[in-house]
Design an enzyme around this catalytic site. Sequence first.
Site, PDB file in Angstrom:
ATOM      1  N   ASP A 168       0.835  -1.213   0.000  1.00 21.86           N
ATOM      2  CA  ASP A 168       0.000   0.000   0.000  1.00 21.86           C
ATOM      3  C   ASP A 168       0.874   1.269   0.000  1.00 21.86           C
ATOM      4  O   ASP A 168       1.729   1.434   0.861  1.00 21.86           O
ATOM      5  CB  ASP A 168      -0.917  -0.029   1.223  1.00 21.86           C
ATOM      6  CG  ASP A 168      -1.977   1.055   1.158  1.00 21.86           C
ATOM      7  OD1 ASP A 168      -3.116   0.742   0.762  1.00 21.86           O
ATOM      8  OD2 ASP A 168      -1.671   2.220   1.486  1.00 21.86           O
ATOM      9  N   ARG A 169       0.624   2.129  -0.975  1.00 22.78           N
ATOM     10  CA  ARG A 169       1.444   3.323  -1.174  1.00 22.78           C
ATOM     11  C   ARG A 169       1.253   4.337  -0.051  1.00 22.78           C
ATOM     12  O   ARG A 169       2.220   4.860   0.510  1.00 22.78           O
ATOM     13  CB  ARG A 169       1.108   3.975  -2.518  1.00 22.78           C
ATOM     14  CG  ARG A 169       1.622   3.238  -3.728  1.00 22.78           C
ATOM     15  CD  ARG A 169       1.042   1.838  -3.948  1.00 22.78           C
ATOM     16  NE  ARG A 169      -0.386   1.786  -4.185  1.00 22.78           N
ATOM     17  CZ  ARG A 169      -1.137   0.680  -4.108  1.00 22.78           C
ATOM     18  NH1 ARG A 169      -0.593  -0.487  -3.787  1.00 22.78           N
ATOM     19  NH2 ARG A 169      -2.438   0.724  -4.323  1.00 22.78           N
ATOM     20  N   THR A 170      -0.022   4.597   0.281  1.00 16.78           N
ATOM     21  CA  THR A 170      -0.296   5.603   1.312  1.00 16.78           C
ATOM     22  C   THR A 170       0.246   5.147   2.661  1.00 16.78           C
ATOM     23  O   THR A 170       0.869   5.926   3.389  1.00 16.78           O
ATOM     24  CB  THR A 170      -1.822   5.854   1.396  1.00 16.78           C
ATOM     25  OG1 THR A 170      -2.222   6.495   0.185  1.00 16.78           O
ATOM     26  CG2 THR A 170      -2.176   6.733   2.578  1.00 16.78           C
ATOM     27  N   CYS A 197      -1.737   5.000 -11.068  1.00 14.99           N
ATOM     28  CA  CYS A 197      -1.917   5.324  -9.649  1.00 14.99           C
ATOM     29  C   CYS A 197      -1.190   6.642  -9.383  1.00 14.99           C
ATOM     30  O   CYS A 197       0.010   6.749  -9.662  1.00 14.99           O
ATOM     31  CB  CYS A 197      -1.315   4.218  -8.778  1.00 14.99           C
ATOM     32  SG  CYS A 197      -1.256   4.616  -7.006  1.00 14.99           S
ATOM     33  N   ASN A 198      -1.912   7.633  -8.870  1.00 10.43           N
ATOM     34  CA  ASN A 198      -1.278   8.928  -8.585  1.00 10.43           C
ATOM     35  C   ASN A 198      -0.271   8.826  -7.453  1.00 10.43           C
ATOM     36  O   ASN A 198       0.848   9.324  -7.555  1.00 10.43           O
ATOM     37  CB  ASN A 198      -2.341   9.967  -8.211  1.00 10.43           C
ATOM     38  CG  ASN A 198      -3.127  10.479  -9.392  1.00 10.43           C
ATOM     39  OD1 ASN A 198      -2.733  11.432 -10.045  1.00 10.43           O
ATOM     40  ND2 ASN A 198      -4.253   9.839  -9.691  1.00 10.43           N
ATOM     41  N   THR A 199      -0.689   8.179  -6.344  1.00  7.99           N
ATOM     42  CA  THR A 199       0.170   8.134  -5.151  1.00  7.99           C
ATOM     43  C   THR A 199       1.513   7.498  -5.488  1.00  7.99           C
ATOM     44  O   THR A 199       2.563   7.951  -5.004  1.00  7.99           O
ATOM     45  CB  THR A 199      -0.523   7.338  -4.027  1.00  7.99           C
ATOM     46  OG1 THR A 199      -1.874   7.800  -3.905  1.00  7.99           O
ATOM     47  CG2 THR A 199       0.189   7.545  -2.698  1.00  7.99           C
ATOM     48  N   ALA A 200       1.487   6.467  -6.336  1.00  7.16           N
ATOM     49  CA  ALA A 200       2.724   5.781  -6.720  1.00  7.16           C
ATOM     50  C   ALA A 200       3.706   6.724  -7.404  1.00  7.16           C
ATOM     51  O   ALA A 200       4.900   6.432  -7.492  1.00  7.16           O
ATOM     52  CB  ALA A 200       2.407   4.596  -7.634  1.00  7.16           C
ATOM     53  N   THR A 213      -5.485  10.875  -2.371  1.00  6.39           N
ATOM     54  CA  THR A 213      -5.186  10.186  -1.101  1.00  6.39           C
ATOM     55  C   THR A 213      -4.441  11.123  -0.140  1.00  6.39           C
ATOM     56  O   THR A 213      -3.857  12.128  -0.557  1.00  6.39           O
ATOM     57  CB  THR A 213      -4.279   8.959  -1.338  1.00  6.39           C
ATOM     58  OG1 THR A 213      -3.029   9.415  -1.872  1.00  6.39           O
ATOM     59  CG2 THR A 213      -4.908   7.965  -2.289  1.00  6.39           C
ATOM     60  N   LYS A 267     -12.295   0.382  -3.014  1.00  6.34           N
ATOM     61  CA  LYS A 267     -11.351  -0.738  -3.168  1.00  6.34           C
ATOM     62  C   LYS A 267     -11.914  -2.022  -2.542  1.00  6.34           C
ATOM     63  O   LYS A 267     -11.569  -3.123  -2.961  1.00  6.34           O
ATOM     64  CB  LYS A 267     -10.010  -0.398  -2.509  1.00  6.34           C
ATOM     65  CG  LYS A 267      -9.138   0.572  -3.311  1.00  6.34           C
ATOM     66  CD  LYS A 267      -7.829   0.848  -2.580  1.00  6.34           C
ATOM     67  CE  LYS A 267      -6.985   1.952  -3.219  1.00  6.34           C
ATOM     68  NZ  LYS A 267      -6.312   1.541  -4.460  1.00  6.34           N
ATOM     69  N   CYS A 322      -6.766  10.760  -7.752  1.00 15.67           N
ATOM     70  CA  CYS A 322      -6.552   9.371  -7.345  1.00 15.67           C
ATOM     71  C   CYS A 322      -7.350   8.579  -8.360  1.00 15.67           C
ATOM     72  O   CYS A 322      -8.498   8.935  -8.668  1.00 15.67           O
ATOM     73  CB  CYS A 322      -7.071   9.129  -5.927  1.00 15.67           C
ATOM     74  SG  CYS A 322      -7.296   7.365  -5.560  1.00 15.67           S
TER      75      CYS A 322
END
Lengths: 231, 231
Positions: B49-51, B84-87, B126, B165, B195
């Site tokens: 999980d990125r966040t 994926c933005n967070t990535a 996120t 999700k 996101c």
Amino acid sequence: MAKNVIGILGGMGPAATADMFRKFIQLTPAHCDQEHIPLLISSIPDIPDRTRCILGGGESPAPVMEQYVKQLEEAGASCIVIACNTAHYWFEQLKTKSKVEMLSMIEATVDEVVQSGKQRIGLLATDATLATELYKNRLEAQGLTFIRPTEEGQKAVMESIYLLKSGEVEKSVALMLKQRDELIRLGAESIILGCTEVPIILAKEIEKAPHLYVDSTLALVRAAIHWYQTH
Amino acid sequence: MAKNVIGILGGMGPAATADMFRKFIQLTPAHCDQEHIPLLISSIPDIPDRTRCILGGGESPAPVMEQYVKQLEEAGASCIVIACNTAHYWFEQLKTKSKVEMLSMIEATVDEVVQSGKQRIGLLATDATLATELYKNRLEAQGLTFIRPTEEGQKAVMESIYLLKSGEVEKSVALMLKQRDELIRLGAESIILGCTEVPIILAKEIEKAPHLYVDSTLALVRAAIHWYQTH
């Protein structure tokens, strides 16, 4: 990397591949990203037209499909499925050359038909899937009655499939609905959606009466999820 | 094999990857299978999980993402995008190690914001995308006003994303809609769907007022199609 990865040989056409991907997600009981089935999807659509090759002697799609199966294997796929019924004409040939498990869409679909207990089975598929008797032979081997559209009706089925591939959704739906009705008139108790474009064309109708259809995409996705969960 | 193939590093989550695939198909002017953009899609969702990593110091997703980027390259991808933005916190690190072109979702999205001419820009993303200021820095560098949800509101955005999700669509939509309204109340003229789960959550709203949003998935798909058509 995930131990087991399902590879999808797609691009025949891309919309059908996306539909298969969506069905993998919907049918997986997952509470977070990490619980979903690991997938590697090849949607490289330069594979020569399957129907044209079988019926018109056009360029064979087999060498390109073989190459993409190999690519999926090398990238880590441990079980490969093909998101196209017509392409299953070359299934045994591809399976023989593949180093990993391959699951047949035709077998998965016929299994679901048999489980349904219905006897008179209609088929909406490409001209080539009809000509190669991929479904007819297996259904009749199970003692089931195989019902196909009339010659005229089949022309409309084929036109509908190519209209979807070219983005003409409304015209595509109207043509296919008429042939669905015609199969019922000819006595079909259940209808195999035996081309992966057909569940997209008839999506709204399937919602209204899901038990009337056996969706070849769904059948293969269920078989692949079962494979994943037991390996 | 096709000369150029776009690789999608996905699985973060799978539904967002499927949404990106669908948008590639919709945005490509194609009359037959063979005219669609060749895609190789990795939807292997065991990426940590990125966040959680960025905010809680959990396991880093970077090594697994690196491995999957390499896998896409080896399988023939000539340009890679991340769904994926967070990535994108690890984008430069991945790009440095990659042998092929990589296009940034954040850059593609900010480009579309700048082209829109709007000044006051809201963000639905996120916690980690907010914390790492992936969008804030770039928007302010362009002289634009960055508007984020309140602390309380951001908790609801994050809950909505994880509800999607986990398959809880209705609850997810209700929470996100309230925060969309709140951003407008705070003065946002345009809202970045920053996101890749958010365009899925707000799909029906986007249909009603498409010009209110800049969809990061769509922006990256447009950039990738442009890359494909010019290479």
